[in-house]
Design a protein around this motif. Sequence first.
Motif, mmCIF file in Angstrom:
data_model
loop_
_atom_site.group_PDB
_atom_site.id
_atom_site.type_symbol
_atom_site.label_atom_id
_atom_site.label_comp_id
_atom_site.label_asym_id
_atom_site.label_seq_id
_atom_site.Cartn_x
_atom_site.Cartn_y
_atom_site.Cartn_z
ATOM 1 N N LEU A 24 22.315 7.777 7.343
ATOM 2 C CA LEU A 24 22.039 7.116 6.345
ATOM 3 C C LEU A 24 20.963 5.880 7.061
ATOM 4 N N ILE A 25 21.382 5.318 8.050
ATOM 5 C CA ILE A 25 20.460 4.281 8.829
ATOM 6 C C ILE A 25 19.102 4.544 8.853
ATOM 7 N N PHE A 26 18.967 5.832 9.564
ATOM 8 C CA PHE A 26 17.761 6.471 9.959
ATOM 9 C C PHE A 26 16.829 6.846 8.746
ATOM 10 N N THR A 27 17.716 7.002 7.701
ATOM 11 C CA THR A 27 16.849 7.172 6.431
ATOM 12 C C THR A 27 16.392 5.971 6.005
ATOM 13 N N ALA A 28 17.199 4.987 5.747
ATOM 14 C CA ALA A 28 16.820 3.801 4.888
ATOM 15 C C ALA A 28 15.679 2.989 5.575
ATOM 16 N N LEU A 29 15.826 2.837 7.203
ATOM 17 C CA LEU A 29 15.185 2.262 7.683
ATOM 18 C C LEU A 29 13.517 2.597 7.472
ATOM 19 N N PRO A 30 13.170 3.701 7.622
ATOM 20 C CA PRO A 30 11.587 4.165 7.734
ATOM 21 C C PRO A 30 11.284 4.011 6.242
ATOM 22 N N LEU A 31 12.234 4.243 5.317
ATOM 23 C CA LEU A 31 11.943 4.306 3.947
ATOM 24 C C LEU A 31 11.428 2.799 3.429
ATOM 25 N N GLY A 32 12.238 1.925 4.136
ATOM 26 C CA GLY A 32 11.891 0.323 3.746
ATOM 27 C C GLY A 32 10.898 -0.025 4.394
ATOM 28 N N LEU A 33 10.395 0.118 5.596
ATOM 29 C CA LEU A 33 9.226 0.155 6.204
ATOM 30 C C LEU A 33 8.141 0.282 5.503
ATOM 31 N N ILE A 34 7.919 1.727 5.314
ATOM 32 C CA ILE A 34 6.702 2.324 4.535
ATOM 33 C C ILE A 34 6.667 1.797 3.195
ATOM 34 N N ALA A 35 7.750 1.596 2.485
ATOM 35 C CA ALA A 35 7.563 0.966 1.065
ATOM 36 C C ALA A 35 7.357 -0.520 1.088
ATOM 37 N N ASN A 36 7.767 -1.166 2.210
ATOM 38 C CA ASN A 36 7.113 -2.616 2.441
ATOM 39 C C ASN A 36 5.718 -2.698 2.700
ATOM 40 N N ASN A 37 5.090 -1.919 3.424
ATOM 41 C CA ASN A 37 3.944 -1.766 4.000
ATOM 42 C C ASN A 37 2.973 -1.628 2.566
ATOM 43 N N LEU A 38 3.461 -0.507 1.676
ATOM 44 C CA LEU A 38 2.694 -0.379 0.616
ATOM 45 C C LEU A 38 2.860 -1.596 -0.734
ATOM 46 N N ALA A 39 3.791 -2.230 -0.498
ATOM 47 C CA ALA A 39 4.200 -3.377 -1.303
ATOM 48 C C ALA A 39 3.379 -4.540 -0.921
ATOM 49 N N GLU A 40 3.049 -4.768 0.247
ATOM 50 C CA GLU A 40 2.258 -5.777 0.906
ATOM 51 C C GLU A 40 0.641 -5.614 0.124
ATOM 52 N N ALA A 41 0.299 -4.426 0.307
ATOM 53 C CA ALA A 41 -0.959 -4.216 -0.466
ATOM 54 C C ALA A 41 -0.987 -4.209 -1.610
ATOM 55 N N ILE A 42 -0.097 -3.846 -2.471
ATOM 56 C CA ILE A 42 0.058 -3.943 -3.895
ATOM 57 C C ILE A 42 0.215 -5.288 -4.428
ATOM 58 N N TYR A 43 0.901 -6.241 -3.607
ATOM 59 C CA TYR A 43 0.980 -7.838 -4.139
ATOM 60 C C TYR A 43 -0.252 -8.596 -3.881
ATOM 61 N N ASP A 44 -0.920 -7.912 -2.932
ATOM 62 C CA ASP A 44 -2.272 -8.702 -2.624
ATOM 63 C C ASP A 44 -3.265 -8.762 -3.752
ATOM 64 N N PRO A 45 -3.539 -10.015 -4.333
ATOM 65 C CA PRO A 45 -4.328 -9.872 -5.422
ATOM 66 C C PRO A 45 -5.654 -9.333 -5.217
ATOM 67 N N ALA A 46 -6.105 -9.311 -4.008
ATOM 68 C CA ALA A 46 -7.412 -9.065 -3.650
ATOM 69 C C ALA A 46 -7.613 -7.418 -3.387
ATOM 70 N N ILE A 47 -6.515 -6.897 -3.009
ATOM 71 C CA ILE A 47 -6.706 -5.189 -3.176
ATOM 72 C C ILE A 47 -6.362 -4.560 -4.476
ATOM 73 N N PRO A 48 -7.463 -3.738 -4.913
ATOM 74 C CA PRO A 48 -6.937 -3.278 -6.105
ATOM 75 C C PRO A 48 -5.844 -2.212 -6.114
ATOM 76 N N THR A 49 -5.156 -2.160 -6.950
ATOM 77 C CA THR A 49 -4.184 -1.450 -7.076
ATOM 78 C C THR A 49 -4.014 -0.354 -7.987
ATOM 79 N N THR A 50 -3.742 1.092 -7.930
ATOM 80 C CA THR A 50 -3.641 2.208 -8.658
ATOM 81 C C THR A 50 -2.334 2.499 -9.303
ATOM 82 N N GLU A 51 -2.176 3.201 -10.301
ATOM 83 C CA GLU A 51 -0.999 3.456 -10.816
ATOM 84 C C GLU A 51 -0.196 4.227 -9.743
ATOM 85 N N ALA A 52 -0.932 5.074 -9.099
ATOM 86 C CA ALA A 52 -0.116 6.187 -8.091
ATOM 87 C C ALA A 52 0.290 5.213 -6.960
ATOM 88 N N ASP A 53 -0.189 4.071 -6.647
ATOM 89 C CA ASP A 53 0.241 3.199 -5.523
ATOM 90 C C ASP A 53 1.207 2.462 -6.010
#
Length: 409
Positions: A24-53
């Motif tokens: 469970l831990i080695f599943t949760a950790l990469p999921l959280g890191l990858i999702a967080n990296n995507l979120a940083e781009a999504i939350y950045d107003p300067a970066i266009p966000t698509t529905e797929a993102d």
Amino acid sequence: MPITNTTATYGSVTKTFHWLTALLIFTALPLGLIANNLAEAIYDPAIPTTEADLTQAARLFSLHKTVGVTVFFVALARILWAISQPKPGLLNADNKPEAFAAETVHWLLYGSLVLVPLSGWIDHAATEGFAPILWPFGQNLPLVPKSGHLAELMATLHWLFMLVLVGALVLHIAGALKHHVIDKDSTLRRMLPGQVDAPVPPAQLHSLMPAAAACMVWIGVLSAGLANGSFTNQSAAGADVAELAAVQSDWQVQEGSLAITISQLGNPVKGQFSDWTAAIVFDDSVDPGLAGSVNVTIAIGSLTLGTVTDQAMGADFFDNTQFPTAQFDADIYKTDTGYEARGPLTIRDKSLDVVLPFSLDVQGNTATMSGTLDLNRLDFDIGKSMPKEDSLAFAVTVSVELTALRSAQ
């Protein structure tokens, strides 16, 4: 293989808990890191966000949260089981520094397995936002209010506790490999599936010093986080908020709220504008007809909208940099059934005539009103990169409530 532990070996239940937790831990950790990296781009107003993102980030966050909550309950069950069982002794108990380090790491692991998912769960429950936990038991927690400050605090603690967890995992794995490769003892083998003929451990010296050392590690990490500004209120550094001039009004707003509700991934997210003005002219009459006017100016940058506040300020949404205010200029009409404010609503560079029905209660010089208005975000070019409702629904509900006092003549 026995189910329960002995003083020399682990039973099948303990082994199952151990490897299930690891999975469970080695599943949760990469999921959280990858999702967080995507979120940083999504939350950045300067970066266009698509529905797929947005959909991909939400899916990963939902999986991360669901696995994390599972870790929490598995950890509790594992701790309760461990309390009820004899603990196999350390095979290197006669090496006091190594034994002390091993016990300290075990305390860090057990504590982190509770603290990391619990802080993340509280963060989720306190936040208005997307990415639900994938279960049928609701998204809230008892005694946990919807609070941006609480959510931000828990998010910081979640990150710091996660660092402790990762550090403890590295030390735990390194220790197990050292026992197996260098010491060539049965420490690792007795946690593997199957029957293991483990030697009788040497005499054990138990104390609370490793637990105290683990607490000192947590205190040190939290202190370091405090020193480097991790607990600084990041929301204070959000979008620029337009300064609204004071307005002359026949009715002075004493208190009120201006809120919007959107639907993201099928879940309602409520936001609120903290800074707005209303210039109200109103003279009630017995007969239906024109009864006054209202001019509302809204500071777009004062909006808080859960986890997507920064995203809402971006160029594809409110575009706060280009259009720092919204405007509603309306005439107030008394109708046969109530009251309506009719006039153009301007958001970004789009104006649309709208009708806001509202209830009104006038008691002497005090008036209380409440109304709601449904809008389509695409009518104002908001979220054009999301032309479908898979992630973000078209409908936006605006709710306004206020109490106003008649100015002295």
